[in-house]
Motif scaffolding. Structure first.
Motif, PDB file in Angstrom:
ATOM      1  N   THR A 207       0.448  -1.207   0.020  1.00 40.97           N
ATOM      2  CA  THR A 207       0.087   0.150   0.575  1.00 40.97           C
ATOM      3  C   THR A 207       0.631   1.477   0.397  1.00 40.97           C
ATOM      4  OG1 THR A 207       0.038  -0.103   2.093  1.00 40.97           O
ATOM      5  CG2 THR A 207      -1.369  -0.902   1.142  1.00 40.97           C
ATOM      6  N   ALA A 208       2.457   1.278   0.041  1.00 42.50           N
ATOM      7  CA  ALA A 208       2.899   2.847   0.195  1.00 42.50           C
ATOM      8  C   ALA A 208       3.419   3.045  -1.180  1.00 42.50           C
ATOM      9  CB  ALA A 208       4.613   2.035   0.731  1.00 42.50           C
ATOM     10  N   TYR A 209       3.265   2.043  -1.482  1.00 35.68           N
ATOM     11  CA  TYR A 209       2.561   2.182  -3.109  1.00 35.68           C
ATOM     12  C   TYR A 209       2.007   3.067  -3.620  1.00 35.68           C
ATOM     13  CZ  TYR A 209       7.375  -1.038  -4.062  1.00 35.68           C
ATOM     14  OH  TYR A 209       7.895  -1.582  -3.840  1.00 35.68           O
ATOM     15  N   ASP A 210       0.299   2.857  -3.389  1.00 31.38           N
ATOM     16  CA  ASP A 210      -0.741   4.299  -3.408  1.00 31.38           C
ATOM     17  C   ASP A 210      -0.260   5.750  -3.786  1.00 31.38           C
ATOM     18  OD1 ASP A 210      -2.864   1.736  -3.157  1.00 31.38           O
ATOM     19  OD2 ASP A 210      -3.077   2.182  -1.462  1.00 31.38           O
ATOM     20  N   SER A 211       1.032   5.712  -2.730  1.00 28.70           N
ATOM     21  CA  SER A 211       1.116   7.036  -2.739  1.00 28.70           C
ATOM     22  C   SER A 211       1.866   7.590  -4.114  1.00 28.70           C
ATOM     23  CB  SER A 211       1.693   8.201  -1.312  1.00 28.70           C
ATOM     24  OG  SER A 211       1.698   7.446  -0.605  1.00 28.70           O
ATOM     25  N   ASP A 212       2.283   6.879  -4.898  1.00 27.82           N
ATOM     26  CA  ASP A 212       3.179   8.063  -6.279  1.00 27.82           C
ATOM     27  C   ASP A 212       1.570   7.462  -7.007  1.00 27.82           C
ATOM     28  OD1 ASP A 212       5.327   6.737  -4.936  1.00 27.82           O
ATOM     29  OD2 ASP A 212       5.725   4.468  -5.681  1.00 27.82           O
ATOM     30  N   MET A 214      -1.873   8.423  -5.937  1.00 31.36           N
ATOM     31  CA  MET A 214      -2.593   9.305  -5.641  1.00 31.36           C
ATOM     32  C   MET A 214      -1.687  10.648  -6.515  1.00 31.36           C
ATOM     33  SD  MET A 214      -4.664   7.775  -2.108  1.00 31.36           S
ATOM     34  CE  MET A 214      -3.019   7.267  -1.648  1.00 31.36           C
ATOM     35  N   ASP A 215      -0.540  10.998  -6.621  1.00 34.52           N
ATOM     36  CA  ASP A 215      -0.467  12.284  -6.640  1.00 34.52           C
ATOM     37  C   ASP A 215      -0.816  12.351  -8.218  1.00 34.52           C
ATOM     38  OD1 ASP A 215       1.031  12.159  -4.088  1.00 34.52           O
ATOM     39  OD2 ASP A 215       3.436  11.701  -4.996  1.00 34.52           O
ATOM     40  N   LYS A 256      -8.142  11.238  -1.859  1.00 30.50           N
ATOM     41  CA  LYS A 256      -6.831  10.992  -1.260  1.00 30.50           C
ATOM     42  C   LYS A 256      -7.473  10.482   0.331  1.00 30.50           C
ATOM     43  CE  LYS A 256      -3.885  13.681  -3.438  1.00 30.50           C
ATOM     44  NZ  LYS A 256      -2.936  13.919  -2.966  1.00 30.50           N
ATOM     45  N   ARG A 260      -6.765   6.598   2.259  1.00 27.02           N
ATOM     46  CA  ARG A 260      -6.413   6.458   3.448  1.00 27.02           C
ATOM     47  C   ARG A 260      -6.901   6.102   4.619  1.00 27.02           C
ATOM     48  NH1 ARG A 260      -4.101  11.716   2.078  1.00 27.02           N
ATOM     49  NH2 ARG A 260      -2.186  11.733   1.371  1.00 27.02           N
ATOM     50  N   GLN A 263      -7.258   1.954   4.195  1.00 24.75           N
ATOM     51  CA  GLN A 263      -6.021   1.368   3.527  1.00 24.75           C
ATOM     52  C   GLN A 263      -5.953   0.710   5.314  1.00 24.75           C
ATOM     53  OE1 GLN A 263      -2.789   4.478   3.025  1.00 24.75           O
ATOM     54  NE2 GLN A 263      -2.596   3.703   0.828  1.00 24.75           N
TER      55      GLN A 263
END
Length: 473
Positions: A207-212, A214-215, A256, A260, A263
């Motif tokens: 799930t850390a790759y969600d940030s990429d 969501m940008d 977003k 979150r 998640q």
């Protein structure tokens, strides 16, 4: 992916001469039909490119016409050859091997190369129509969808195309992730059924790759629509208070924040499979399997109707295998004849480290066994990238083709899904059995032989042990 050659056919060529055709199946479905000479040509190309040392044994030529017994022997040998090539990390991913399979698939289905329009579905049910060639491979189609949606090139590798079957109850079955050796248009056209569709879905687990994702605006919309869809179909568990919070965020358009919060929910990012059978903790148990968070999650109904749940971490699987076997359909008779139709029975079996000194095989009987195997392999690949200090973004960018598609003037945006329905009040929260592990040691296997029946012990306890290294496996 599971390769097999379960059958042969006697066919006639354009000159009227007969020959034996070998039907190559992928995941139990016919992919292509080839002659011995075609596979021999592929073998010679592989030898020339990679040398004799890495090439598996190939069945020899015969001077005289083969007897039925010799045809069967050659079929078995060719099946083992195809499995060995596919499992080799170099040969199985080579463009030589993949292009051979793509051309054979197109020739078998007799679909000429021409421009067509293909419908790709998003998680919210929206259709994206892309203009492609019938001979375009999976990567080409994925690029075309990304171009139509205006998804940045650096994010395309975060998504994949999946073959999905719509069920009569409104649910869906994820059949497989489309591979580099197939042509999506040919694959879905050859099924001759409107129940199947190609769906765009994220292809990573961490799930850390969600940030990429969501940008970017489009990436955010894709991830948001998938999250809402997974909640609505019950893949992500939501209680009443969580549902209230999610609905409030959705009404505000806070995508977003919605993601979150999601998640933190149970089974976020999991793929759920159709109900199937397992031999753990007892033979014949009904189970619902989910893949996510680097594990296979079991929700098991025991023979006494008691419900149990447990998780099997990929970091504790020493190996796994997919097996297939032909199950005769008796047509109402007790002793089916050799001419009776057969169904393909698929099993996924993995060897699991139950405790520091005890390994045990666990078997799942499911038509989605290969999809489960693909999920396991992709989890392992992701873990190995992270363990080596690499970046999934860099890894995906390496896979990008040189050059880029021209963006269409008329871009298509991702629509927001409708508001959430109320959660199912009968759905109970269950406790997951898992802890963190530090080891990564496993390998995927494939076999055409039936797996052994191994009974499991009681489904209890905490199977994970801290600090286990690769040497312990």
């Amino acid at each position: 992916m599971h390769f097999s050659i379960p059958e042969t056919e006697v066919r006639s060529d354009e000159n009227g001469s007969t020959y034996v055709a070998y039907n190559i199946h992928v995941n139990g479905v016919l992919h292509c039909r080839v002659r011995y000479s075609q596979l021999l040509g592929l073998h010679e190309q592989i030898k020339k490119e990679y040398g004799n040392n890495v090439v598996p044994a190939f069945p020899p030529k015969k001077i005289f016409t083969l007897t039925p017994a010799e045809v069967e022997q050659r079929r078995e040998q060719l099946e083992k050859y195809m499995q060995a090539v596919r499992q080799d990390p170099i040969l199985g991913s080579s463009e030589m091997f993949n292009s051979f399979l793509r051309k054979a698939q197109q020739d078998t289905q007799q679909i000429p190369t021409e421009e067509v329009q293909l419908e790709i579905y998003l998680s919210n049910g929206q259709k994206v129509k892309v203009n492609i060639l019938t001979s375009d491979q999976t990567e080409d189609v994925l690029e075309a969808v990304a171009s139509k949606l205006d998804l940045p090139d650096e994010l395309v590798g975060y998504f994949s195309l999946f073959l999905v079957q719509e069920r009569g109850d409104g649910g869906c079955t994820y059949v497989r992730k489309l591979q580099e050796f197939e042509l999506p248009y040919v694959s879905i056209t050859s099924l001759h059924s409107s129940d199947y569709r190609i769906v765009l879905r994220k292809s990573y687990w961490d799930t850390a790759y969600d940030s990429d994702v969501m940008d970017d605006r489009v990436g955010l919309n894709l991830l948001y629509s998938q999250t809402v869809s997974d909640i609505e179909r019950g893949w992500i568990l939501v209680n009443k208070e969580q549902h209230r919070q999610l609905k409030s965020l959705q009404e505000k358009g806070s995508k977003k924040e919605f993601i979150r919060l999601a998640q933190t929910l149970k089974y976020y990012g999991y793929i759920k499979f159709d109900p199937c059978i397992t031999d753990f903790p007892e033979k014949g148990c009904h189970v619902i399997v989910g893949a996510g968070n680097n594990e296979l999650n079991f929700h098991v109904k025991l023979p006494n109707d008691q419900m149990k749940e447990g998780s099997f971490k990929v970091t504790r699987m020493r190996c796994w295998r997919v097996t297939s076997s032909q199950v005769p359909v008796a047509n109402g008779t007790a002793n089916p004849s050799s001419s009776s139709k057969c169904d393909v029975k698929l099993e996924l079996a993995f060897e699991y480290l139950m405790s520091k000194d005890r390994l045990q095989w666990v078997t799942i009987t499911s038509q989605q066994a290969i999809m489960m195997s693909i999920c396991l392999q992709s989890m392992v690949d992701e873990l190995m990238v992270k363990k080596s200090g690499g970046s999934i973004k860099k890894q995906m960018q390496k896979k990008r083709l040189n050059g880029s598609f021209q963006r269409s003037d008329s871009q298509q945006t991702v629509k927001s899904p409708p508001l959430l329905d109320s959660p199912d009040p009968s759905r109970e929260q269950v406790v997951k059995i898992s802890t963190k592990l530090s080891s990564v040691s496993l390998r995927g296997l494939s076999s055409s032989n039936s797996a052994s029946d191994i009974s499991g012990n009681d489904f209890h306890g905490n199977y994970a042990f801290e600090g286990i290294g690769d040497d312990d496996l």
